[in-house]
Design an enzyme around this catalytic site. Structure first.
Site, PDB file in Angstrom:
ATOM      1  N   LYS A  12       5.812   4.066   1.420  1.00 45.60           N
ATOM      2  CA  LYS A  12       6.023   5.518   1.402  1.00 45.60           C
ATOM      3  C   LYS A  12       7.251   5.866   2.223  1.00 45.60           C
ATOM      4  O   LYS A  12       7.691   5.114   3.096  1.00 45.60           O
ATOM      5  CB  LYS A  12       4.797   6.262   1.945  1.00 45.60           C
ATOM      6  N   PRO A  97       8.596  -3.585   4.148  1.00 45.03           N
ATOM      7  CA  PRO A  97       8.967  -3.998   5.515  1.00 45.03           C
ATOM      8  C   PRO A  97       7.796  -3.874   6.488  1.00 45.03           C
ATOM      9  O   PRO A  97       7.006  -2.925   6.410  1.00 45.03           O
ATOM     10  CB  PRO A  97      10.083  -3.026   5.886  1.00 45.03           C
ATOM     11  N   VAL A  98       7.670  -4.841   7.386  1.00 45.07           N
ATOM     12  CA  VAL A  98       6.575  -4.875   8.369  1.00 45.07           C
ATOM     13  C   VAL A  98       6.964  -4.025   9.585  1.00 45.07           C
ATOM     14  O   VAL A  98       8.079  -4.122  10.078  1.00 45.07           O
ATOM     15  CB  VAL A  98       6.284  -6.334   8.794  1.00 45.07           C
ATOM     16  N   ALA A  99       6.019  -3.202  10.066  1.00 45.14           N
ATOM     17  CA  ALA A  99       6.249  -2.325  11.239  1.00 45.14           C
ATOM     18  C   ALA A  99       7.537  -1.533  11.075  1.00 45.14           C
ATOM     19  O   ALA A  99       8.305  -1.363  12.000  1.00 45.14           O
ATOM     20  CB  ALA A  99       6.283  -3.140  12.537  1.00 45.14           C
ATOM     21  N   GLY A 101       7.785   1.717   9.491  1.00 47.57           N
ATOM     22  CA  GLY A 101       7.700   3.150   9.224  1.00 47.57           C
ATOM     23  C   GLY A 101       7.523   3.470   7.753  1.00 47.57           C
ATOM     24  O   GLY A 101       7.749   4.594   7.322  1.00 47.57           O
ATOM     25  N   MET A 102       7.112   2.467   6.946  1.00 49.40           N
ATOM     26  CA  MET A 102       6.911   2.689   5.514  1.00 49.40           C
ATOM     27  C   MET A 102       5.460   2.473   5.100  1.00 49.40           C
ATOM     28  O   MET A 102       5.150   2.340   3.919  1.00 49.40           O
ATOM     29  CB  MET A 102       7.847   1.790   4.704  1.00 49.40           C
ATOM     30  N   GLY A 104       3.335  -0.042   5.481  1.00 52.06           N
ATOM     31  CA  GLY A 104       2.963  -1.323   4.879  1.00 52.06           C
ATOM     32  C   GLY A 104       1.547  -1.740   5.221  1.00 52.06           C
ATOM     33  O   GLY A 104       0.783  -2.165   4.347  1.00 52.06           O
ATOM     34  N   ALA A 107      -0.800   0.502   3.403  1.00 52.40           N
ATOM     35  CA  ALA A 107      -0.815   0.123   1.988  1.00 52.40           C
ATOM     36  C   ALA A 107      -1.753  -1.062   1.771  1.00 52.40           C
ATOM     37  O   ALA A 107      -2.561  -1.074   0.835  1.00 52.40           O
ATOM     38  CB  ALA A 107       0.597  -0.206   1.513  1.00 52.40           C
ATOM     39  N   ASP A 139      -2.285   7.226   7.457  1.00 52.59           N
ATOM     40  CA  ASP A 139      -1.477   7.033   6.251  1.00 52.59           C
ATOM     41  C   ASP A 139      -2.235   6.347   5.120  1.00 52.59           C
ATOM     42  O   ASP A 139      -1.729   6.245   4.003  1.00 52.59           O
ATOM     43  CB  ASP A 139      -0.237   6.181   6.569  1.00 52.59           C
TER      44      ASP A 139
END
Length: 299
Positions: A12, A97-99, A101-102, A104, A107, A139
């Protein structure tokens, strides 16, 4: 019972992240406008003798493989509600990407929840799955539903948002992660002694999404966690500048960072910005993606 179930789940970007003052419980009220983007993790669950997690893909070494993993917690939460043992092998194929801000980790939790629900045939309702998601993290509900939504409360109370077109993005992946709690603590430090306004969704932003207008959306993007993220990681300013100089319509830190997001006019512009960011040496890699994208989906 099927042999295995695989769920694809999107990353996201927050096109607006308005943060209120810290609440007595330590959380912050948010007005969080999520867009799911076409970068995906795939979560596969297979019956096993106990709960086990494996992970492959970029930065897989940074993903915890114990009971603290959100995907493991999702499987356990669903199993407990239905009186079954969470005897499942969860494999996460990482591409988010890990850690970064998306979302993950969120998800992966949503993916594991949907996959275990299908594997175990629990018959859980959408409302039940969303309730478990909300318990797991702010999230996680959005990772399940995807598309576009406004999240209020901690971000877990979702209202779908209409999107009238496709938006083209570039995501610059930074070296190392940023701790979301640390970024919120820095937000509290930076806003100490000031009146933090009540978070509210931007009407201009909602209009831009409805119209599918990237120029209008670029003008309306905002993230109240950008200043604290930059305070903790000043080098991100160089990444933001490099993408802007390469022609991005707008640049912002994605969520709590350190991934930075660049909105572009079209696919060709996105490729140009991604190439420039990669060449700039200000990030580890740059990824092109479109939004909105569907939420967690059994494949």
């Amino acid at each position: 019972m099927s042999e295995s179930v695989t769920v694809r789940v999107p990353a996201k970007v927050n096109v607006q992240l308005a943060v209120g003052a810290a609440r007595p419980d330590g959380f912050h009220d948010l007005a969080n406008v999520f867009l799911a983007v076409g970068l995906y993790d795939e979560v596969t669950v297979t019956p096993a003798d106990g709960l086990r997690i494996t992970c492959s893909g970029p930065d897989a070494a940074q993903v915890p493989l114990d009971a603290t993993n959100l995907a493991a917690r999702a499987a356990t939460a669903l199993a407990e509600r239905h009186g079954i043992a969470p005897d499942v092998h969860i494999h996460i194929a990482k591409d988010i990407p890990v850690a970064g801000g998306m979302a993950g980790g969120s998800a992966d939790a949503a993916g594991a929840l949907l996959a275990c629900d299908a594997l175990w045939s629990t018959g859980a309702t959408r409302e039940e799955l969303l309730a478990i998601c909300a318990e797991l993290g702010s999230d996680v509900p959005f990772s399940l539903v995807g598309g576009a939504a406004l999240g209020v409360g901690r971000g877990e109370q979702l209202t779908p948002v209409e999107v009238g077109g496709t938006f083209h993005w570039v995501f610059a992946v930074a070296d190392g992660g940023l701790s979301t709690p640390a970024v919120y603590r820095e937000f509290d430090r930076l806003t100490a002694g000031t009146r933090v306004p009540e978070p509210a969704a931007s009407a201009a932003l909602m209009d831009a999404l409805r119209a599918g207008d990237p120029v209008a959306l670029a003008a309306a993007l905002s993230n109240d966690l950008q200043a604290p993220a930059l305070s903790l990681r000043p080098s991100l300013a160089d990444t933001l500048a490099a993408g802007t100089e390469a022609g991005a319509l707008a640049a912002l830190v994605s969520g709590s960072g350190p991934t930075t997001a660049f909105l572009t006019e079209d696919e060709a512009a996105a490729r140009k910005v991604a190439d420039a960011l990669t060449a700039s040496g200000t990030c580890r890699t740059a990824r092109v993606a479109v939004s909105p994208a569907p939420g967690a989906t059994v494949v």
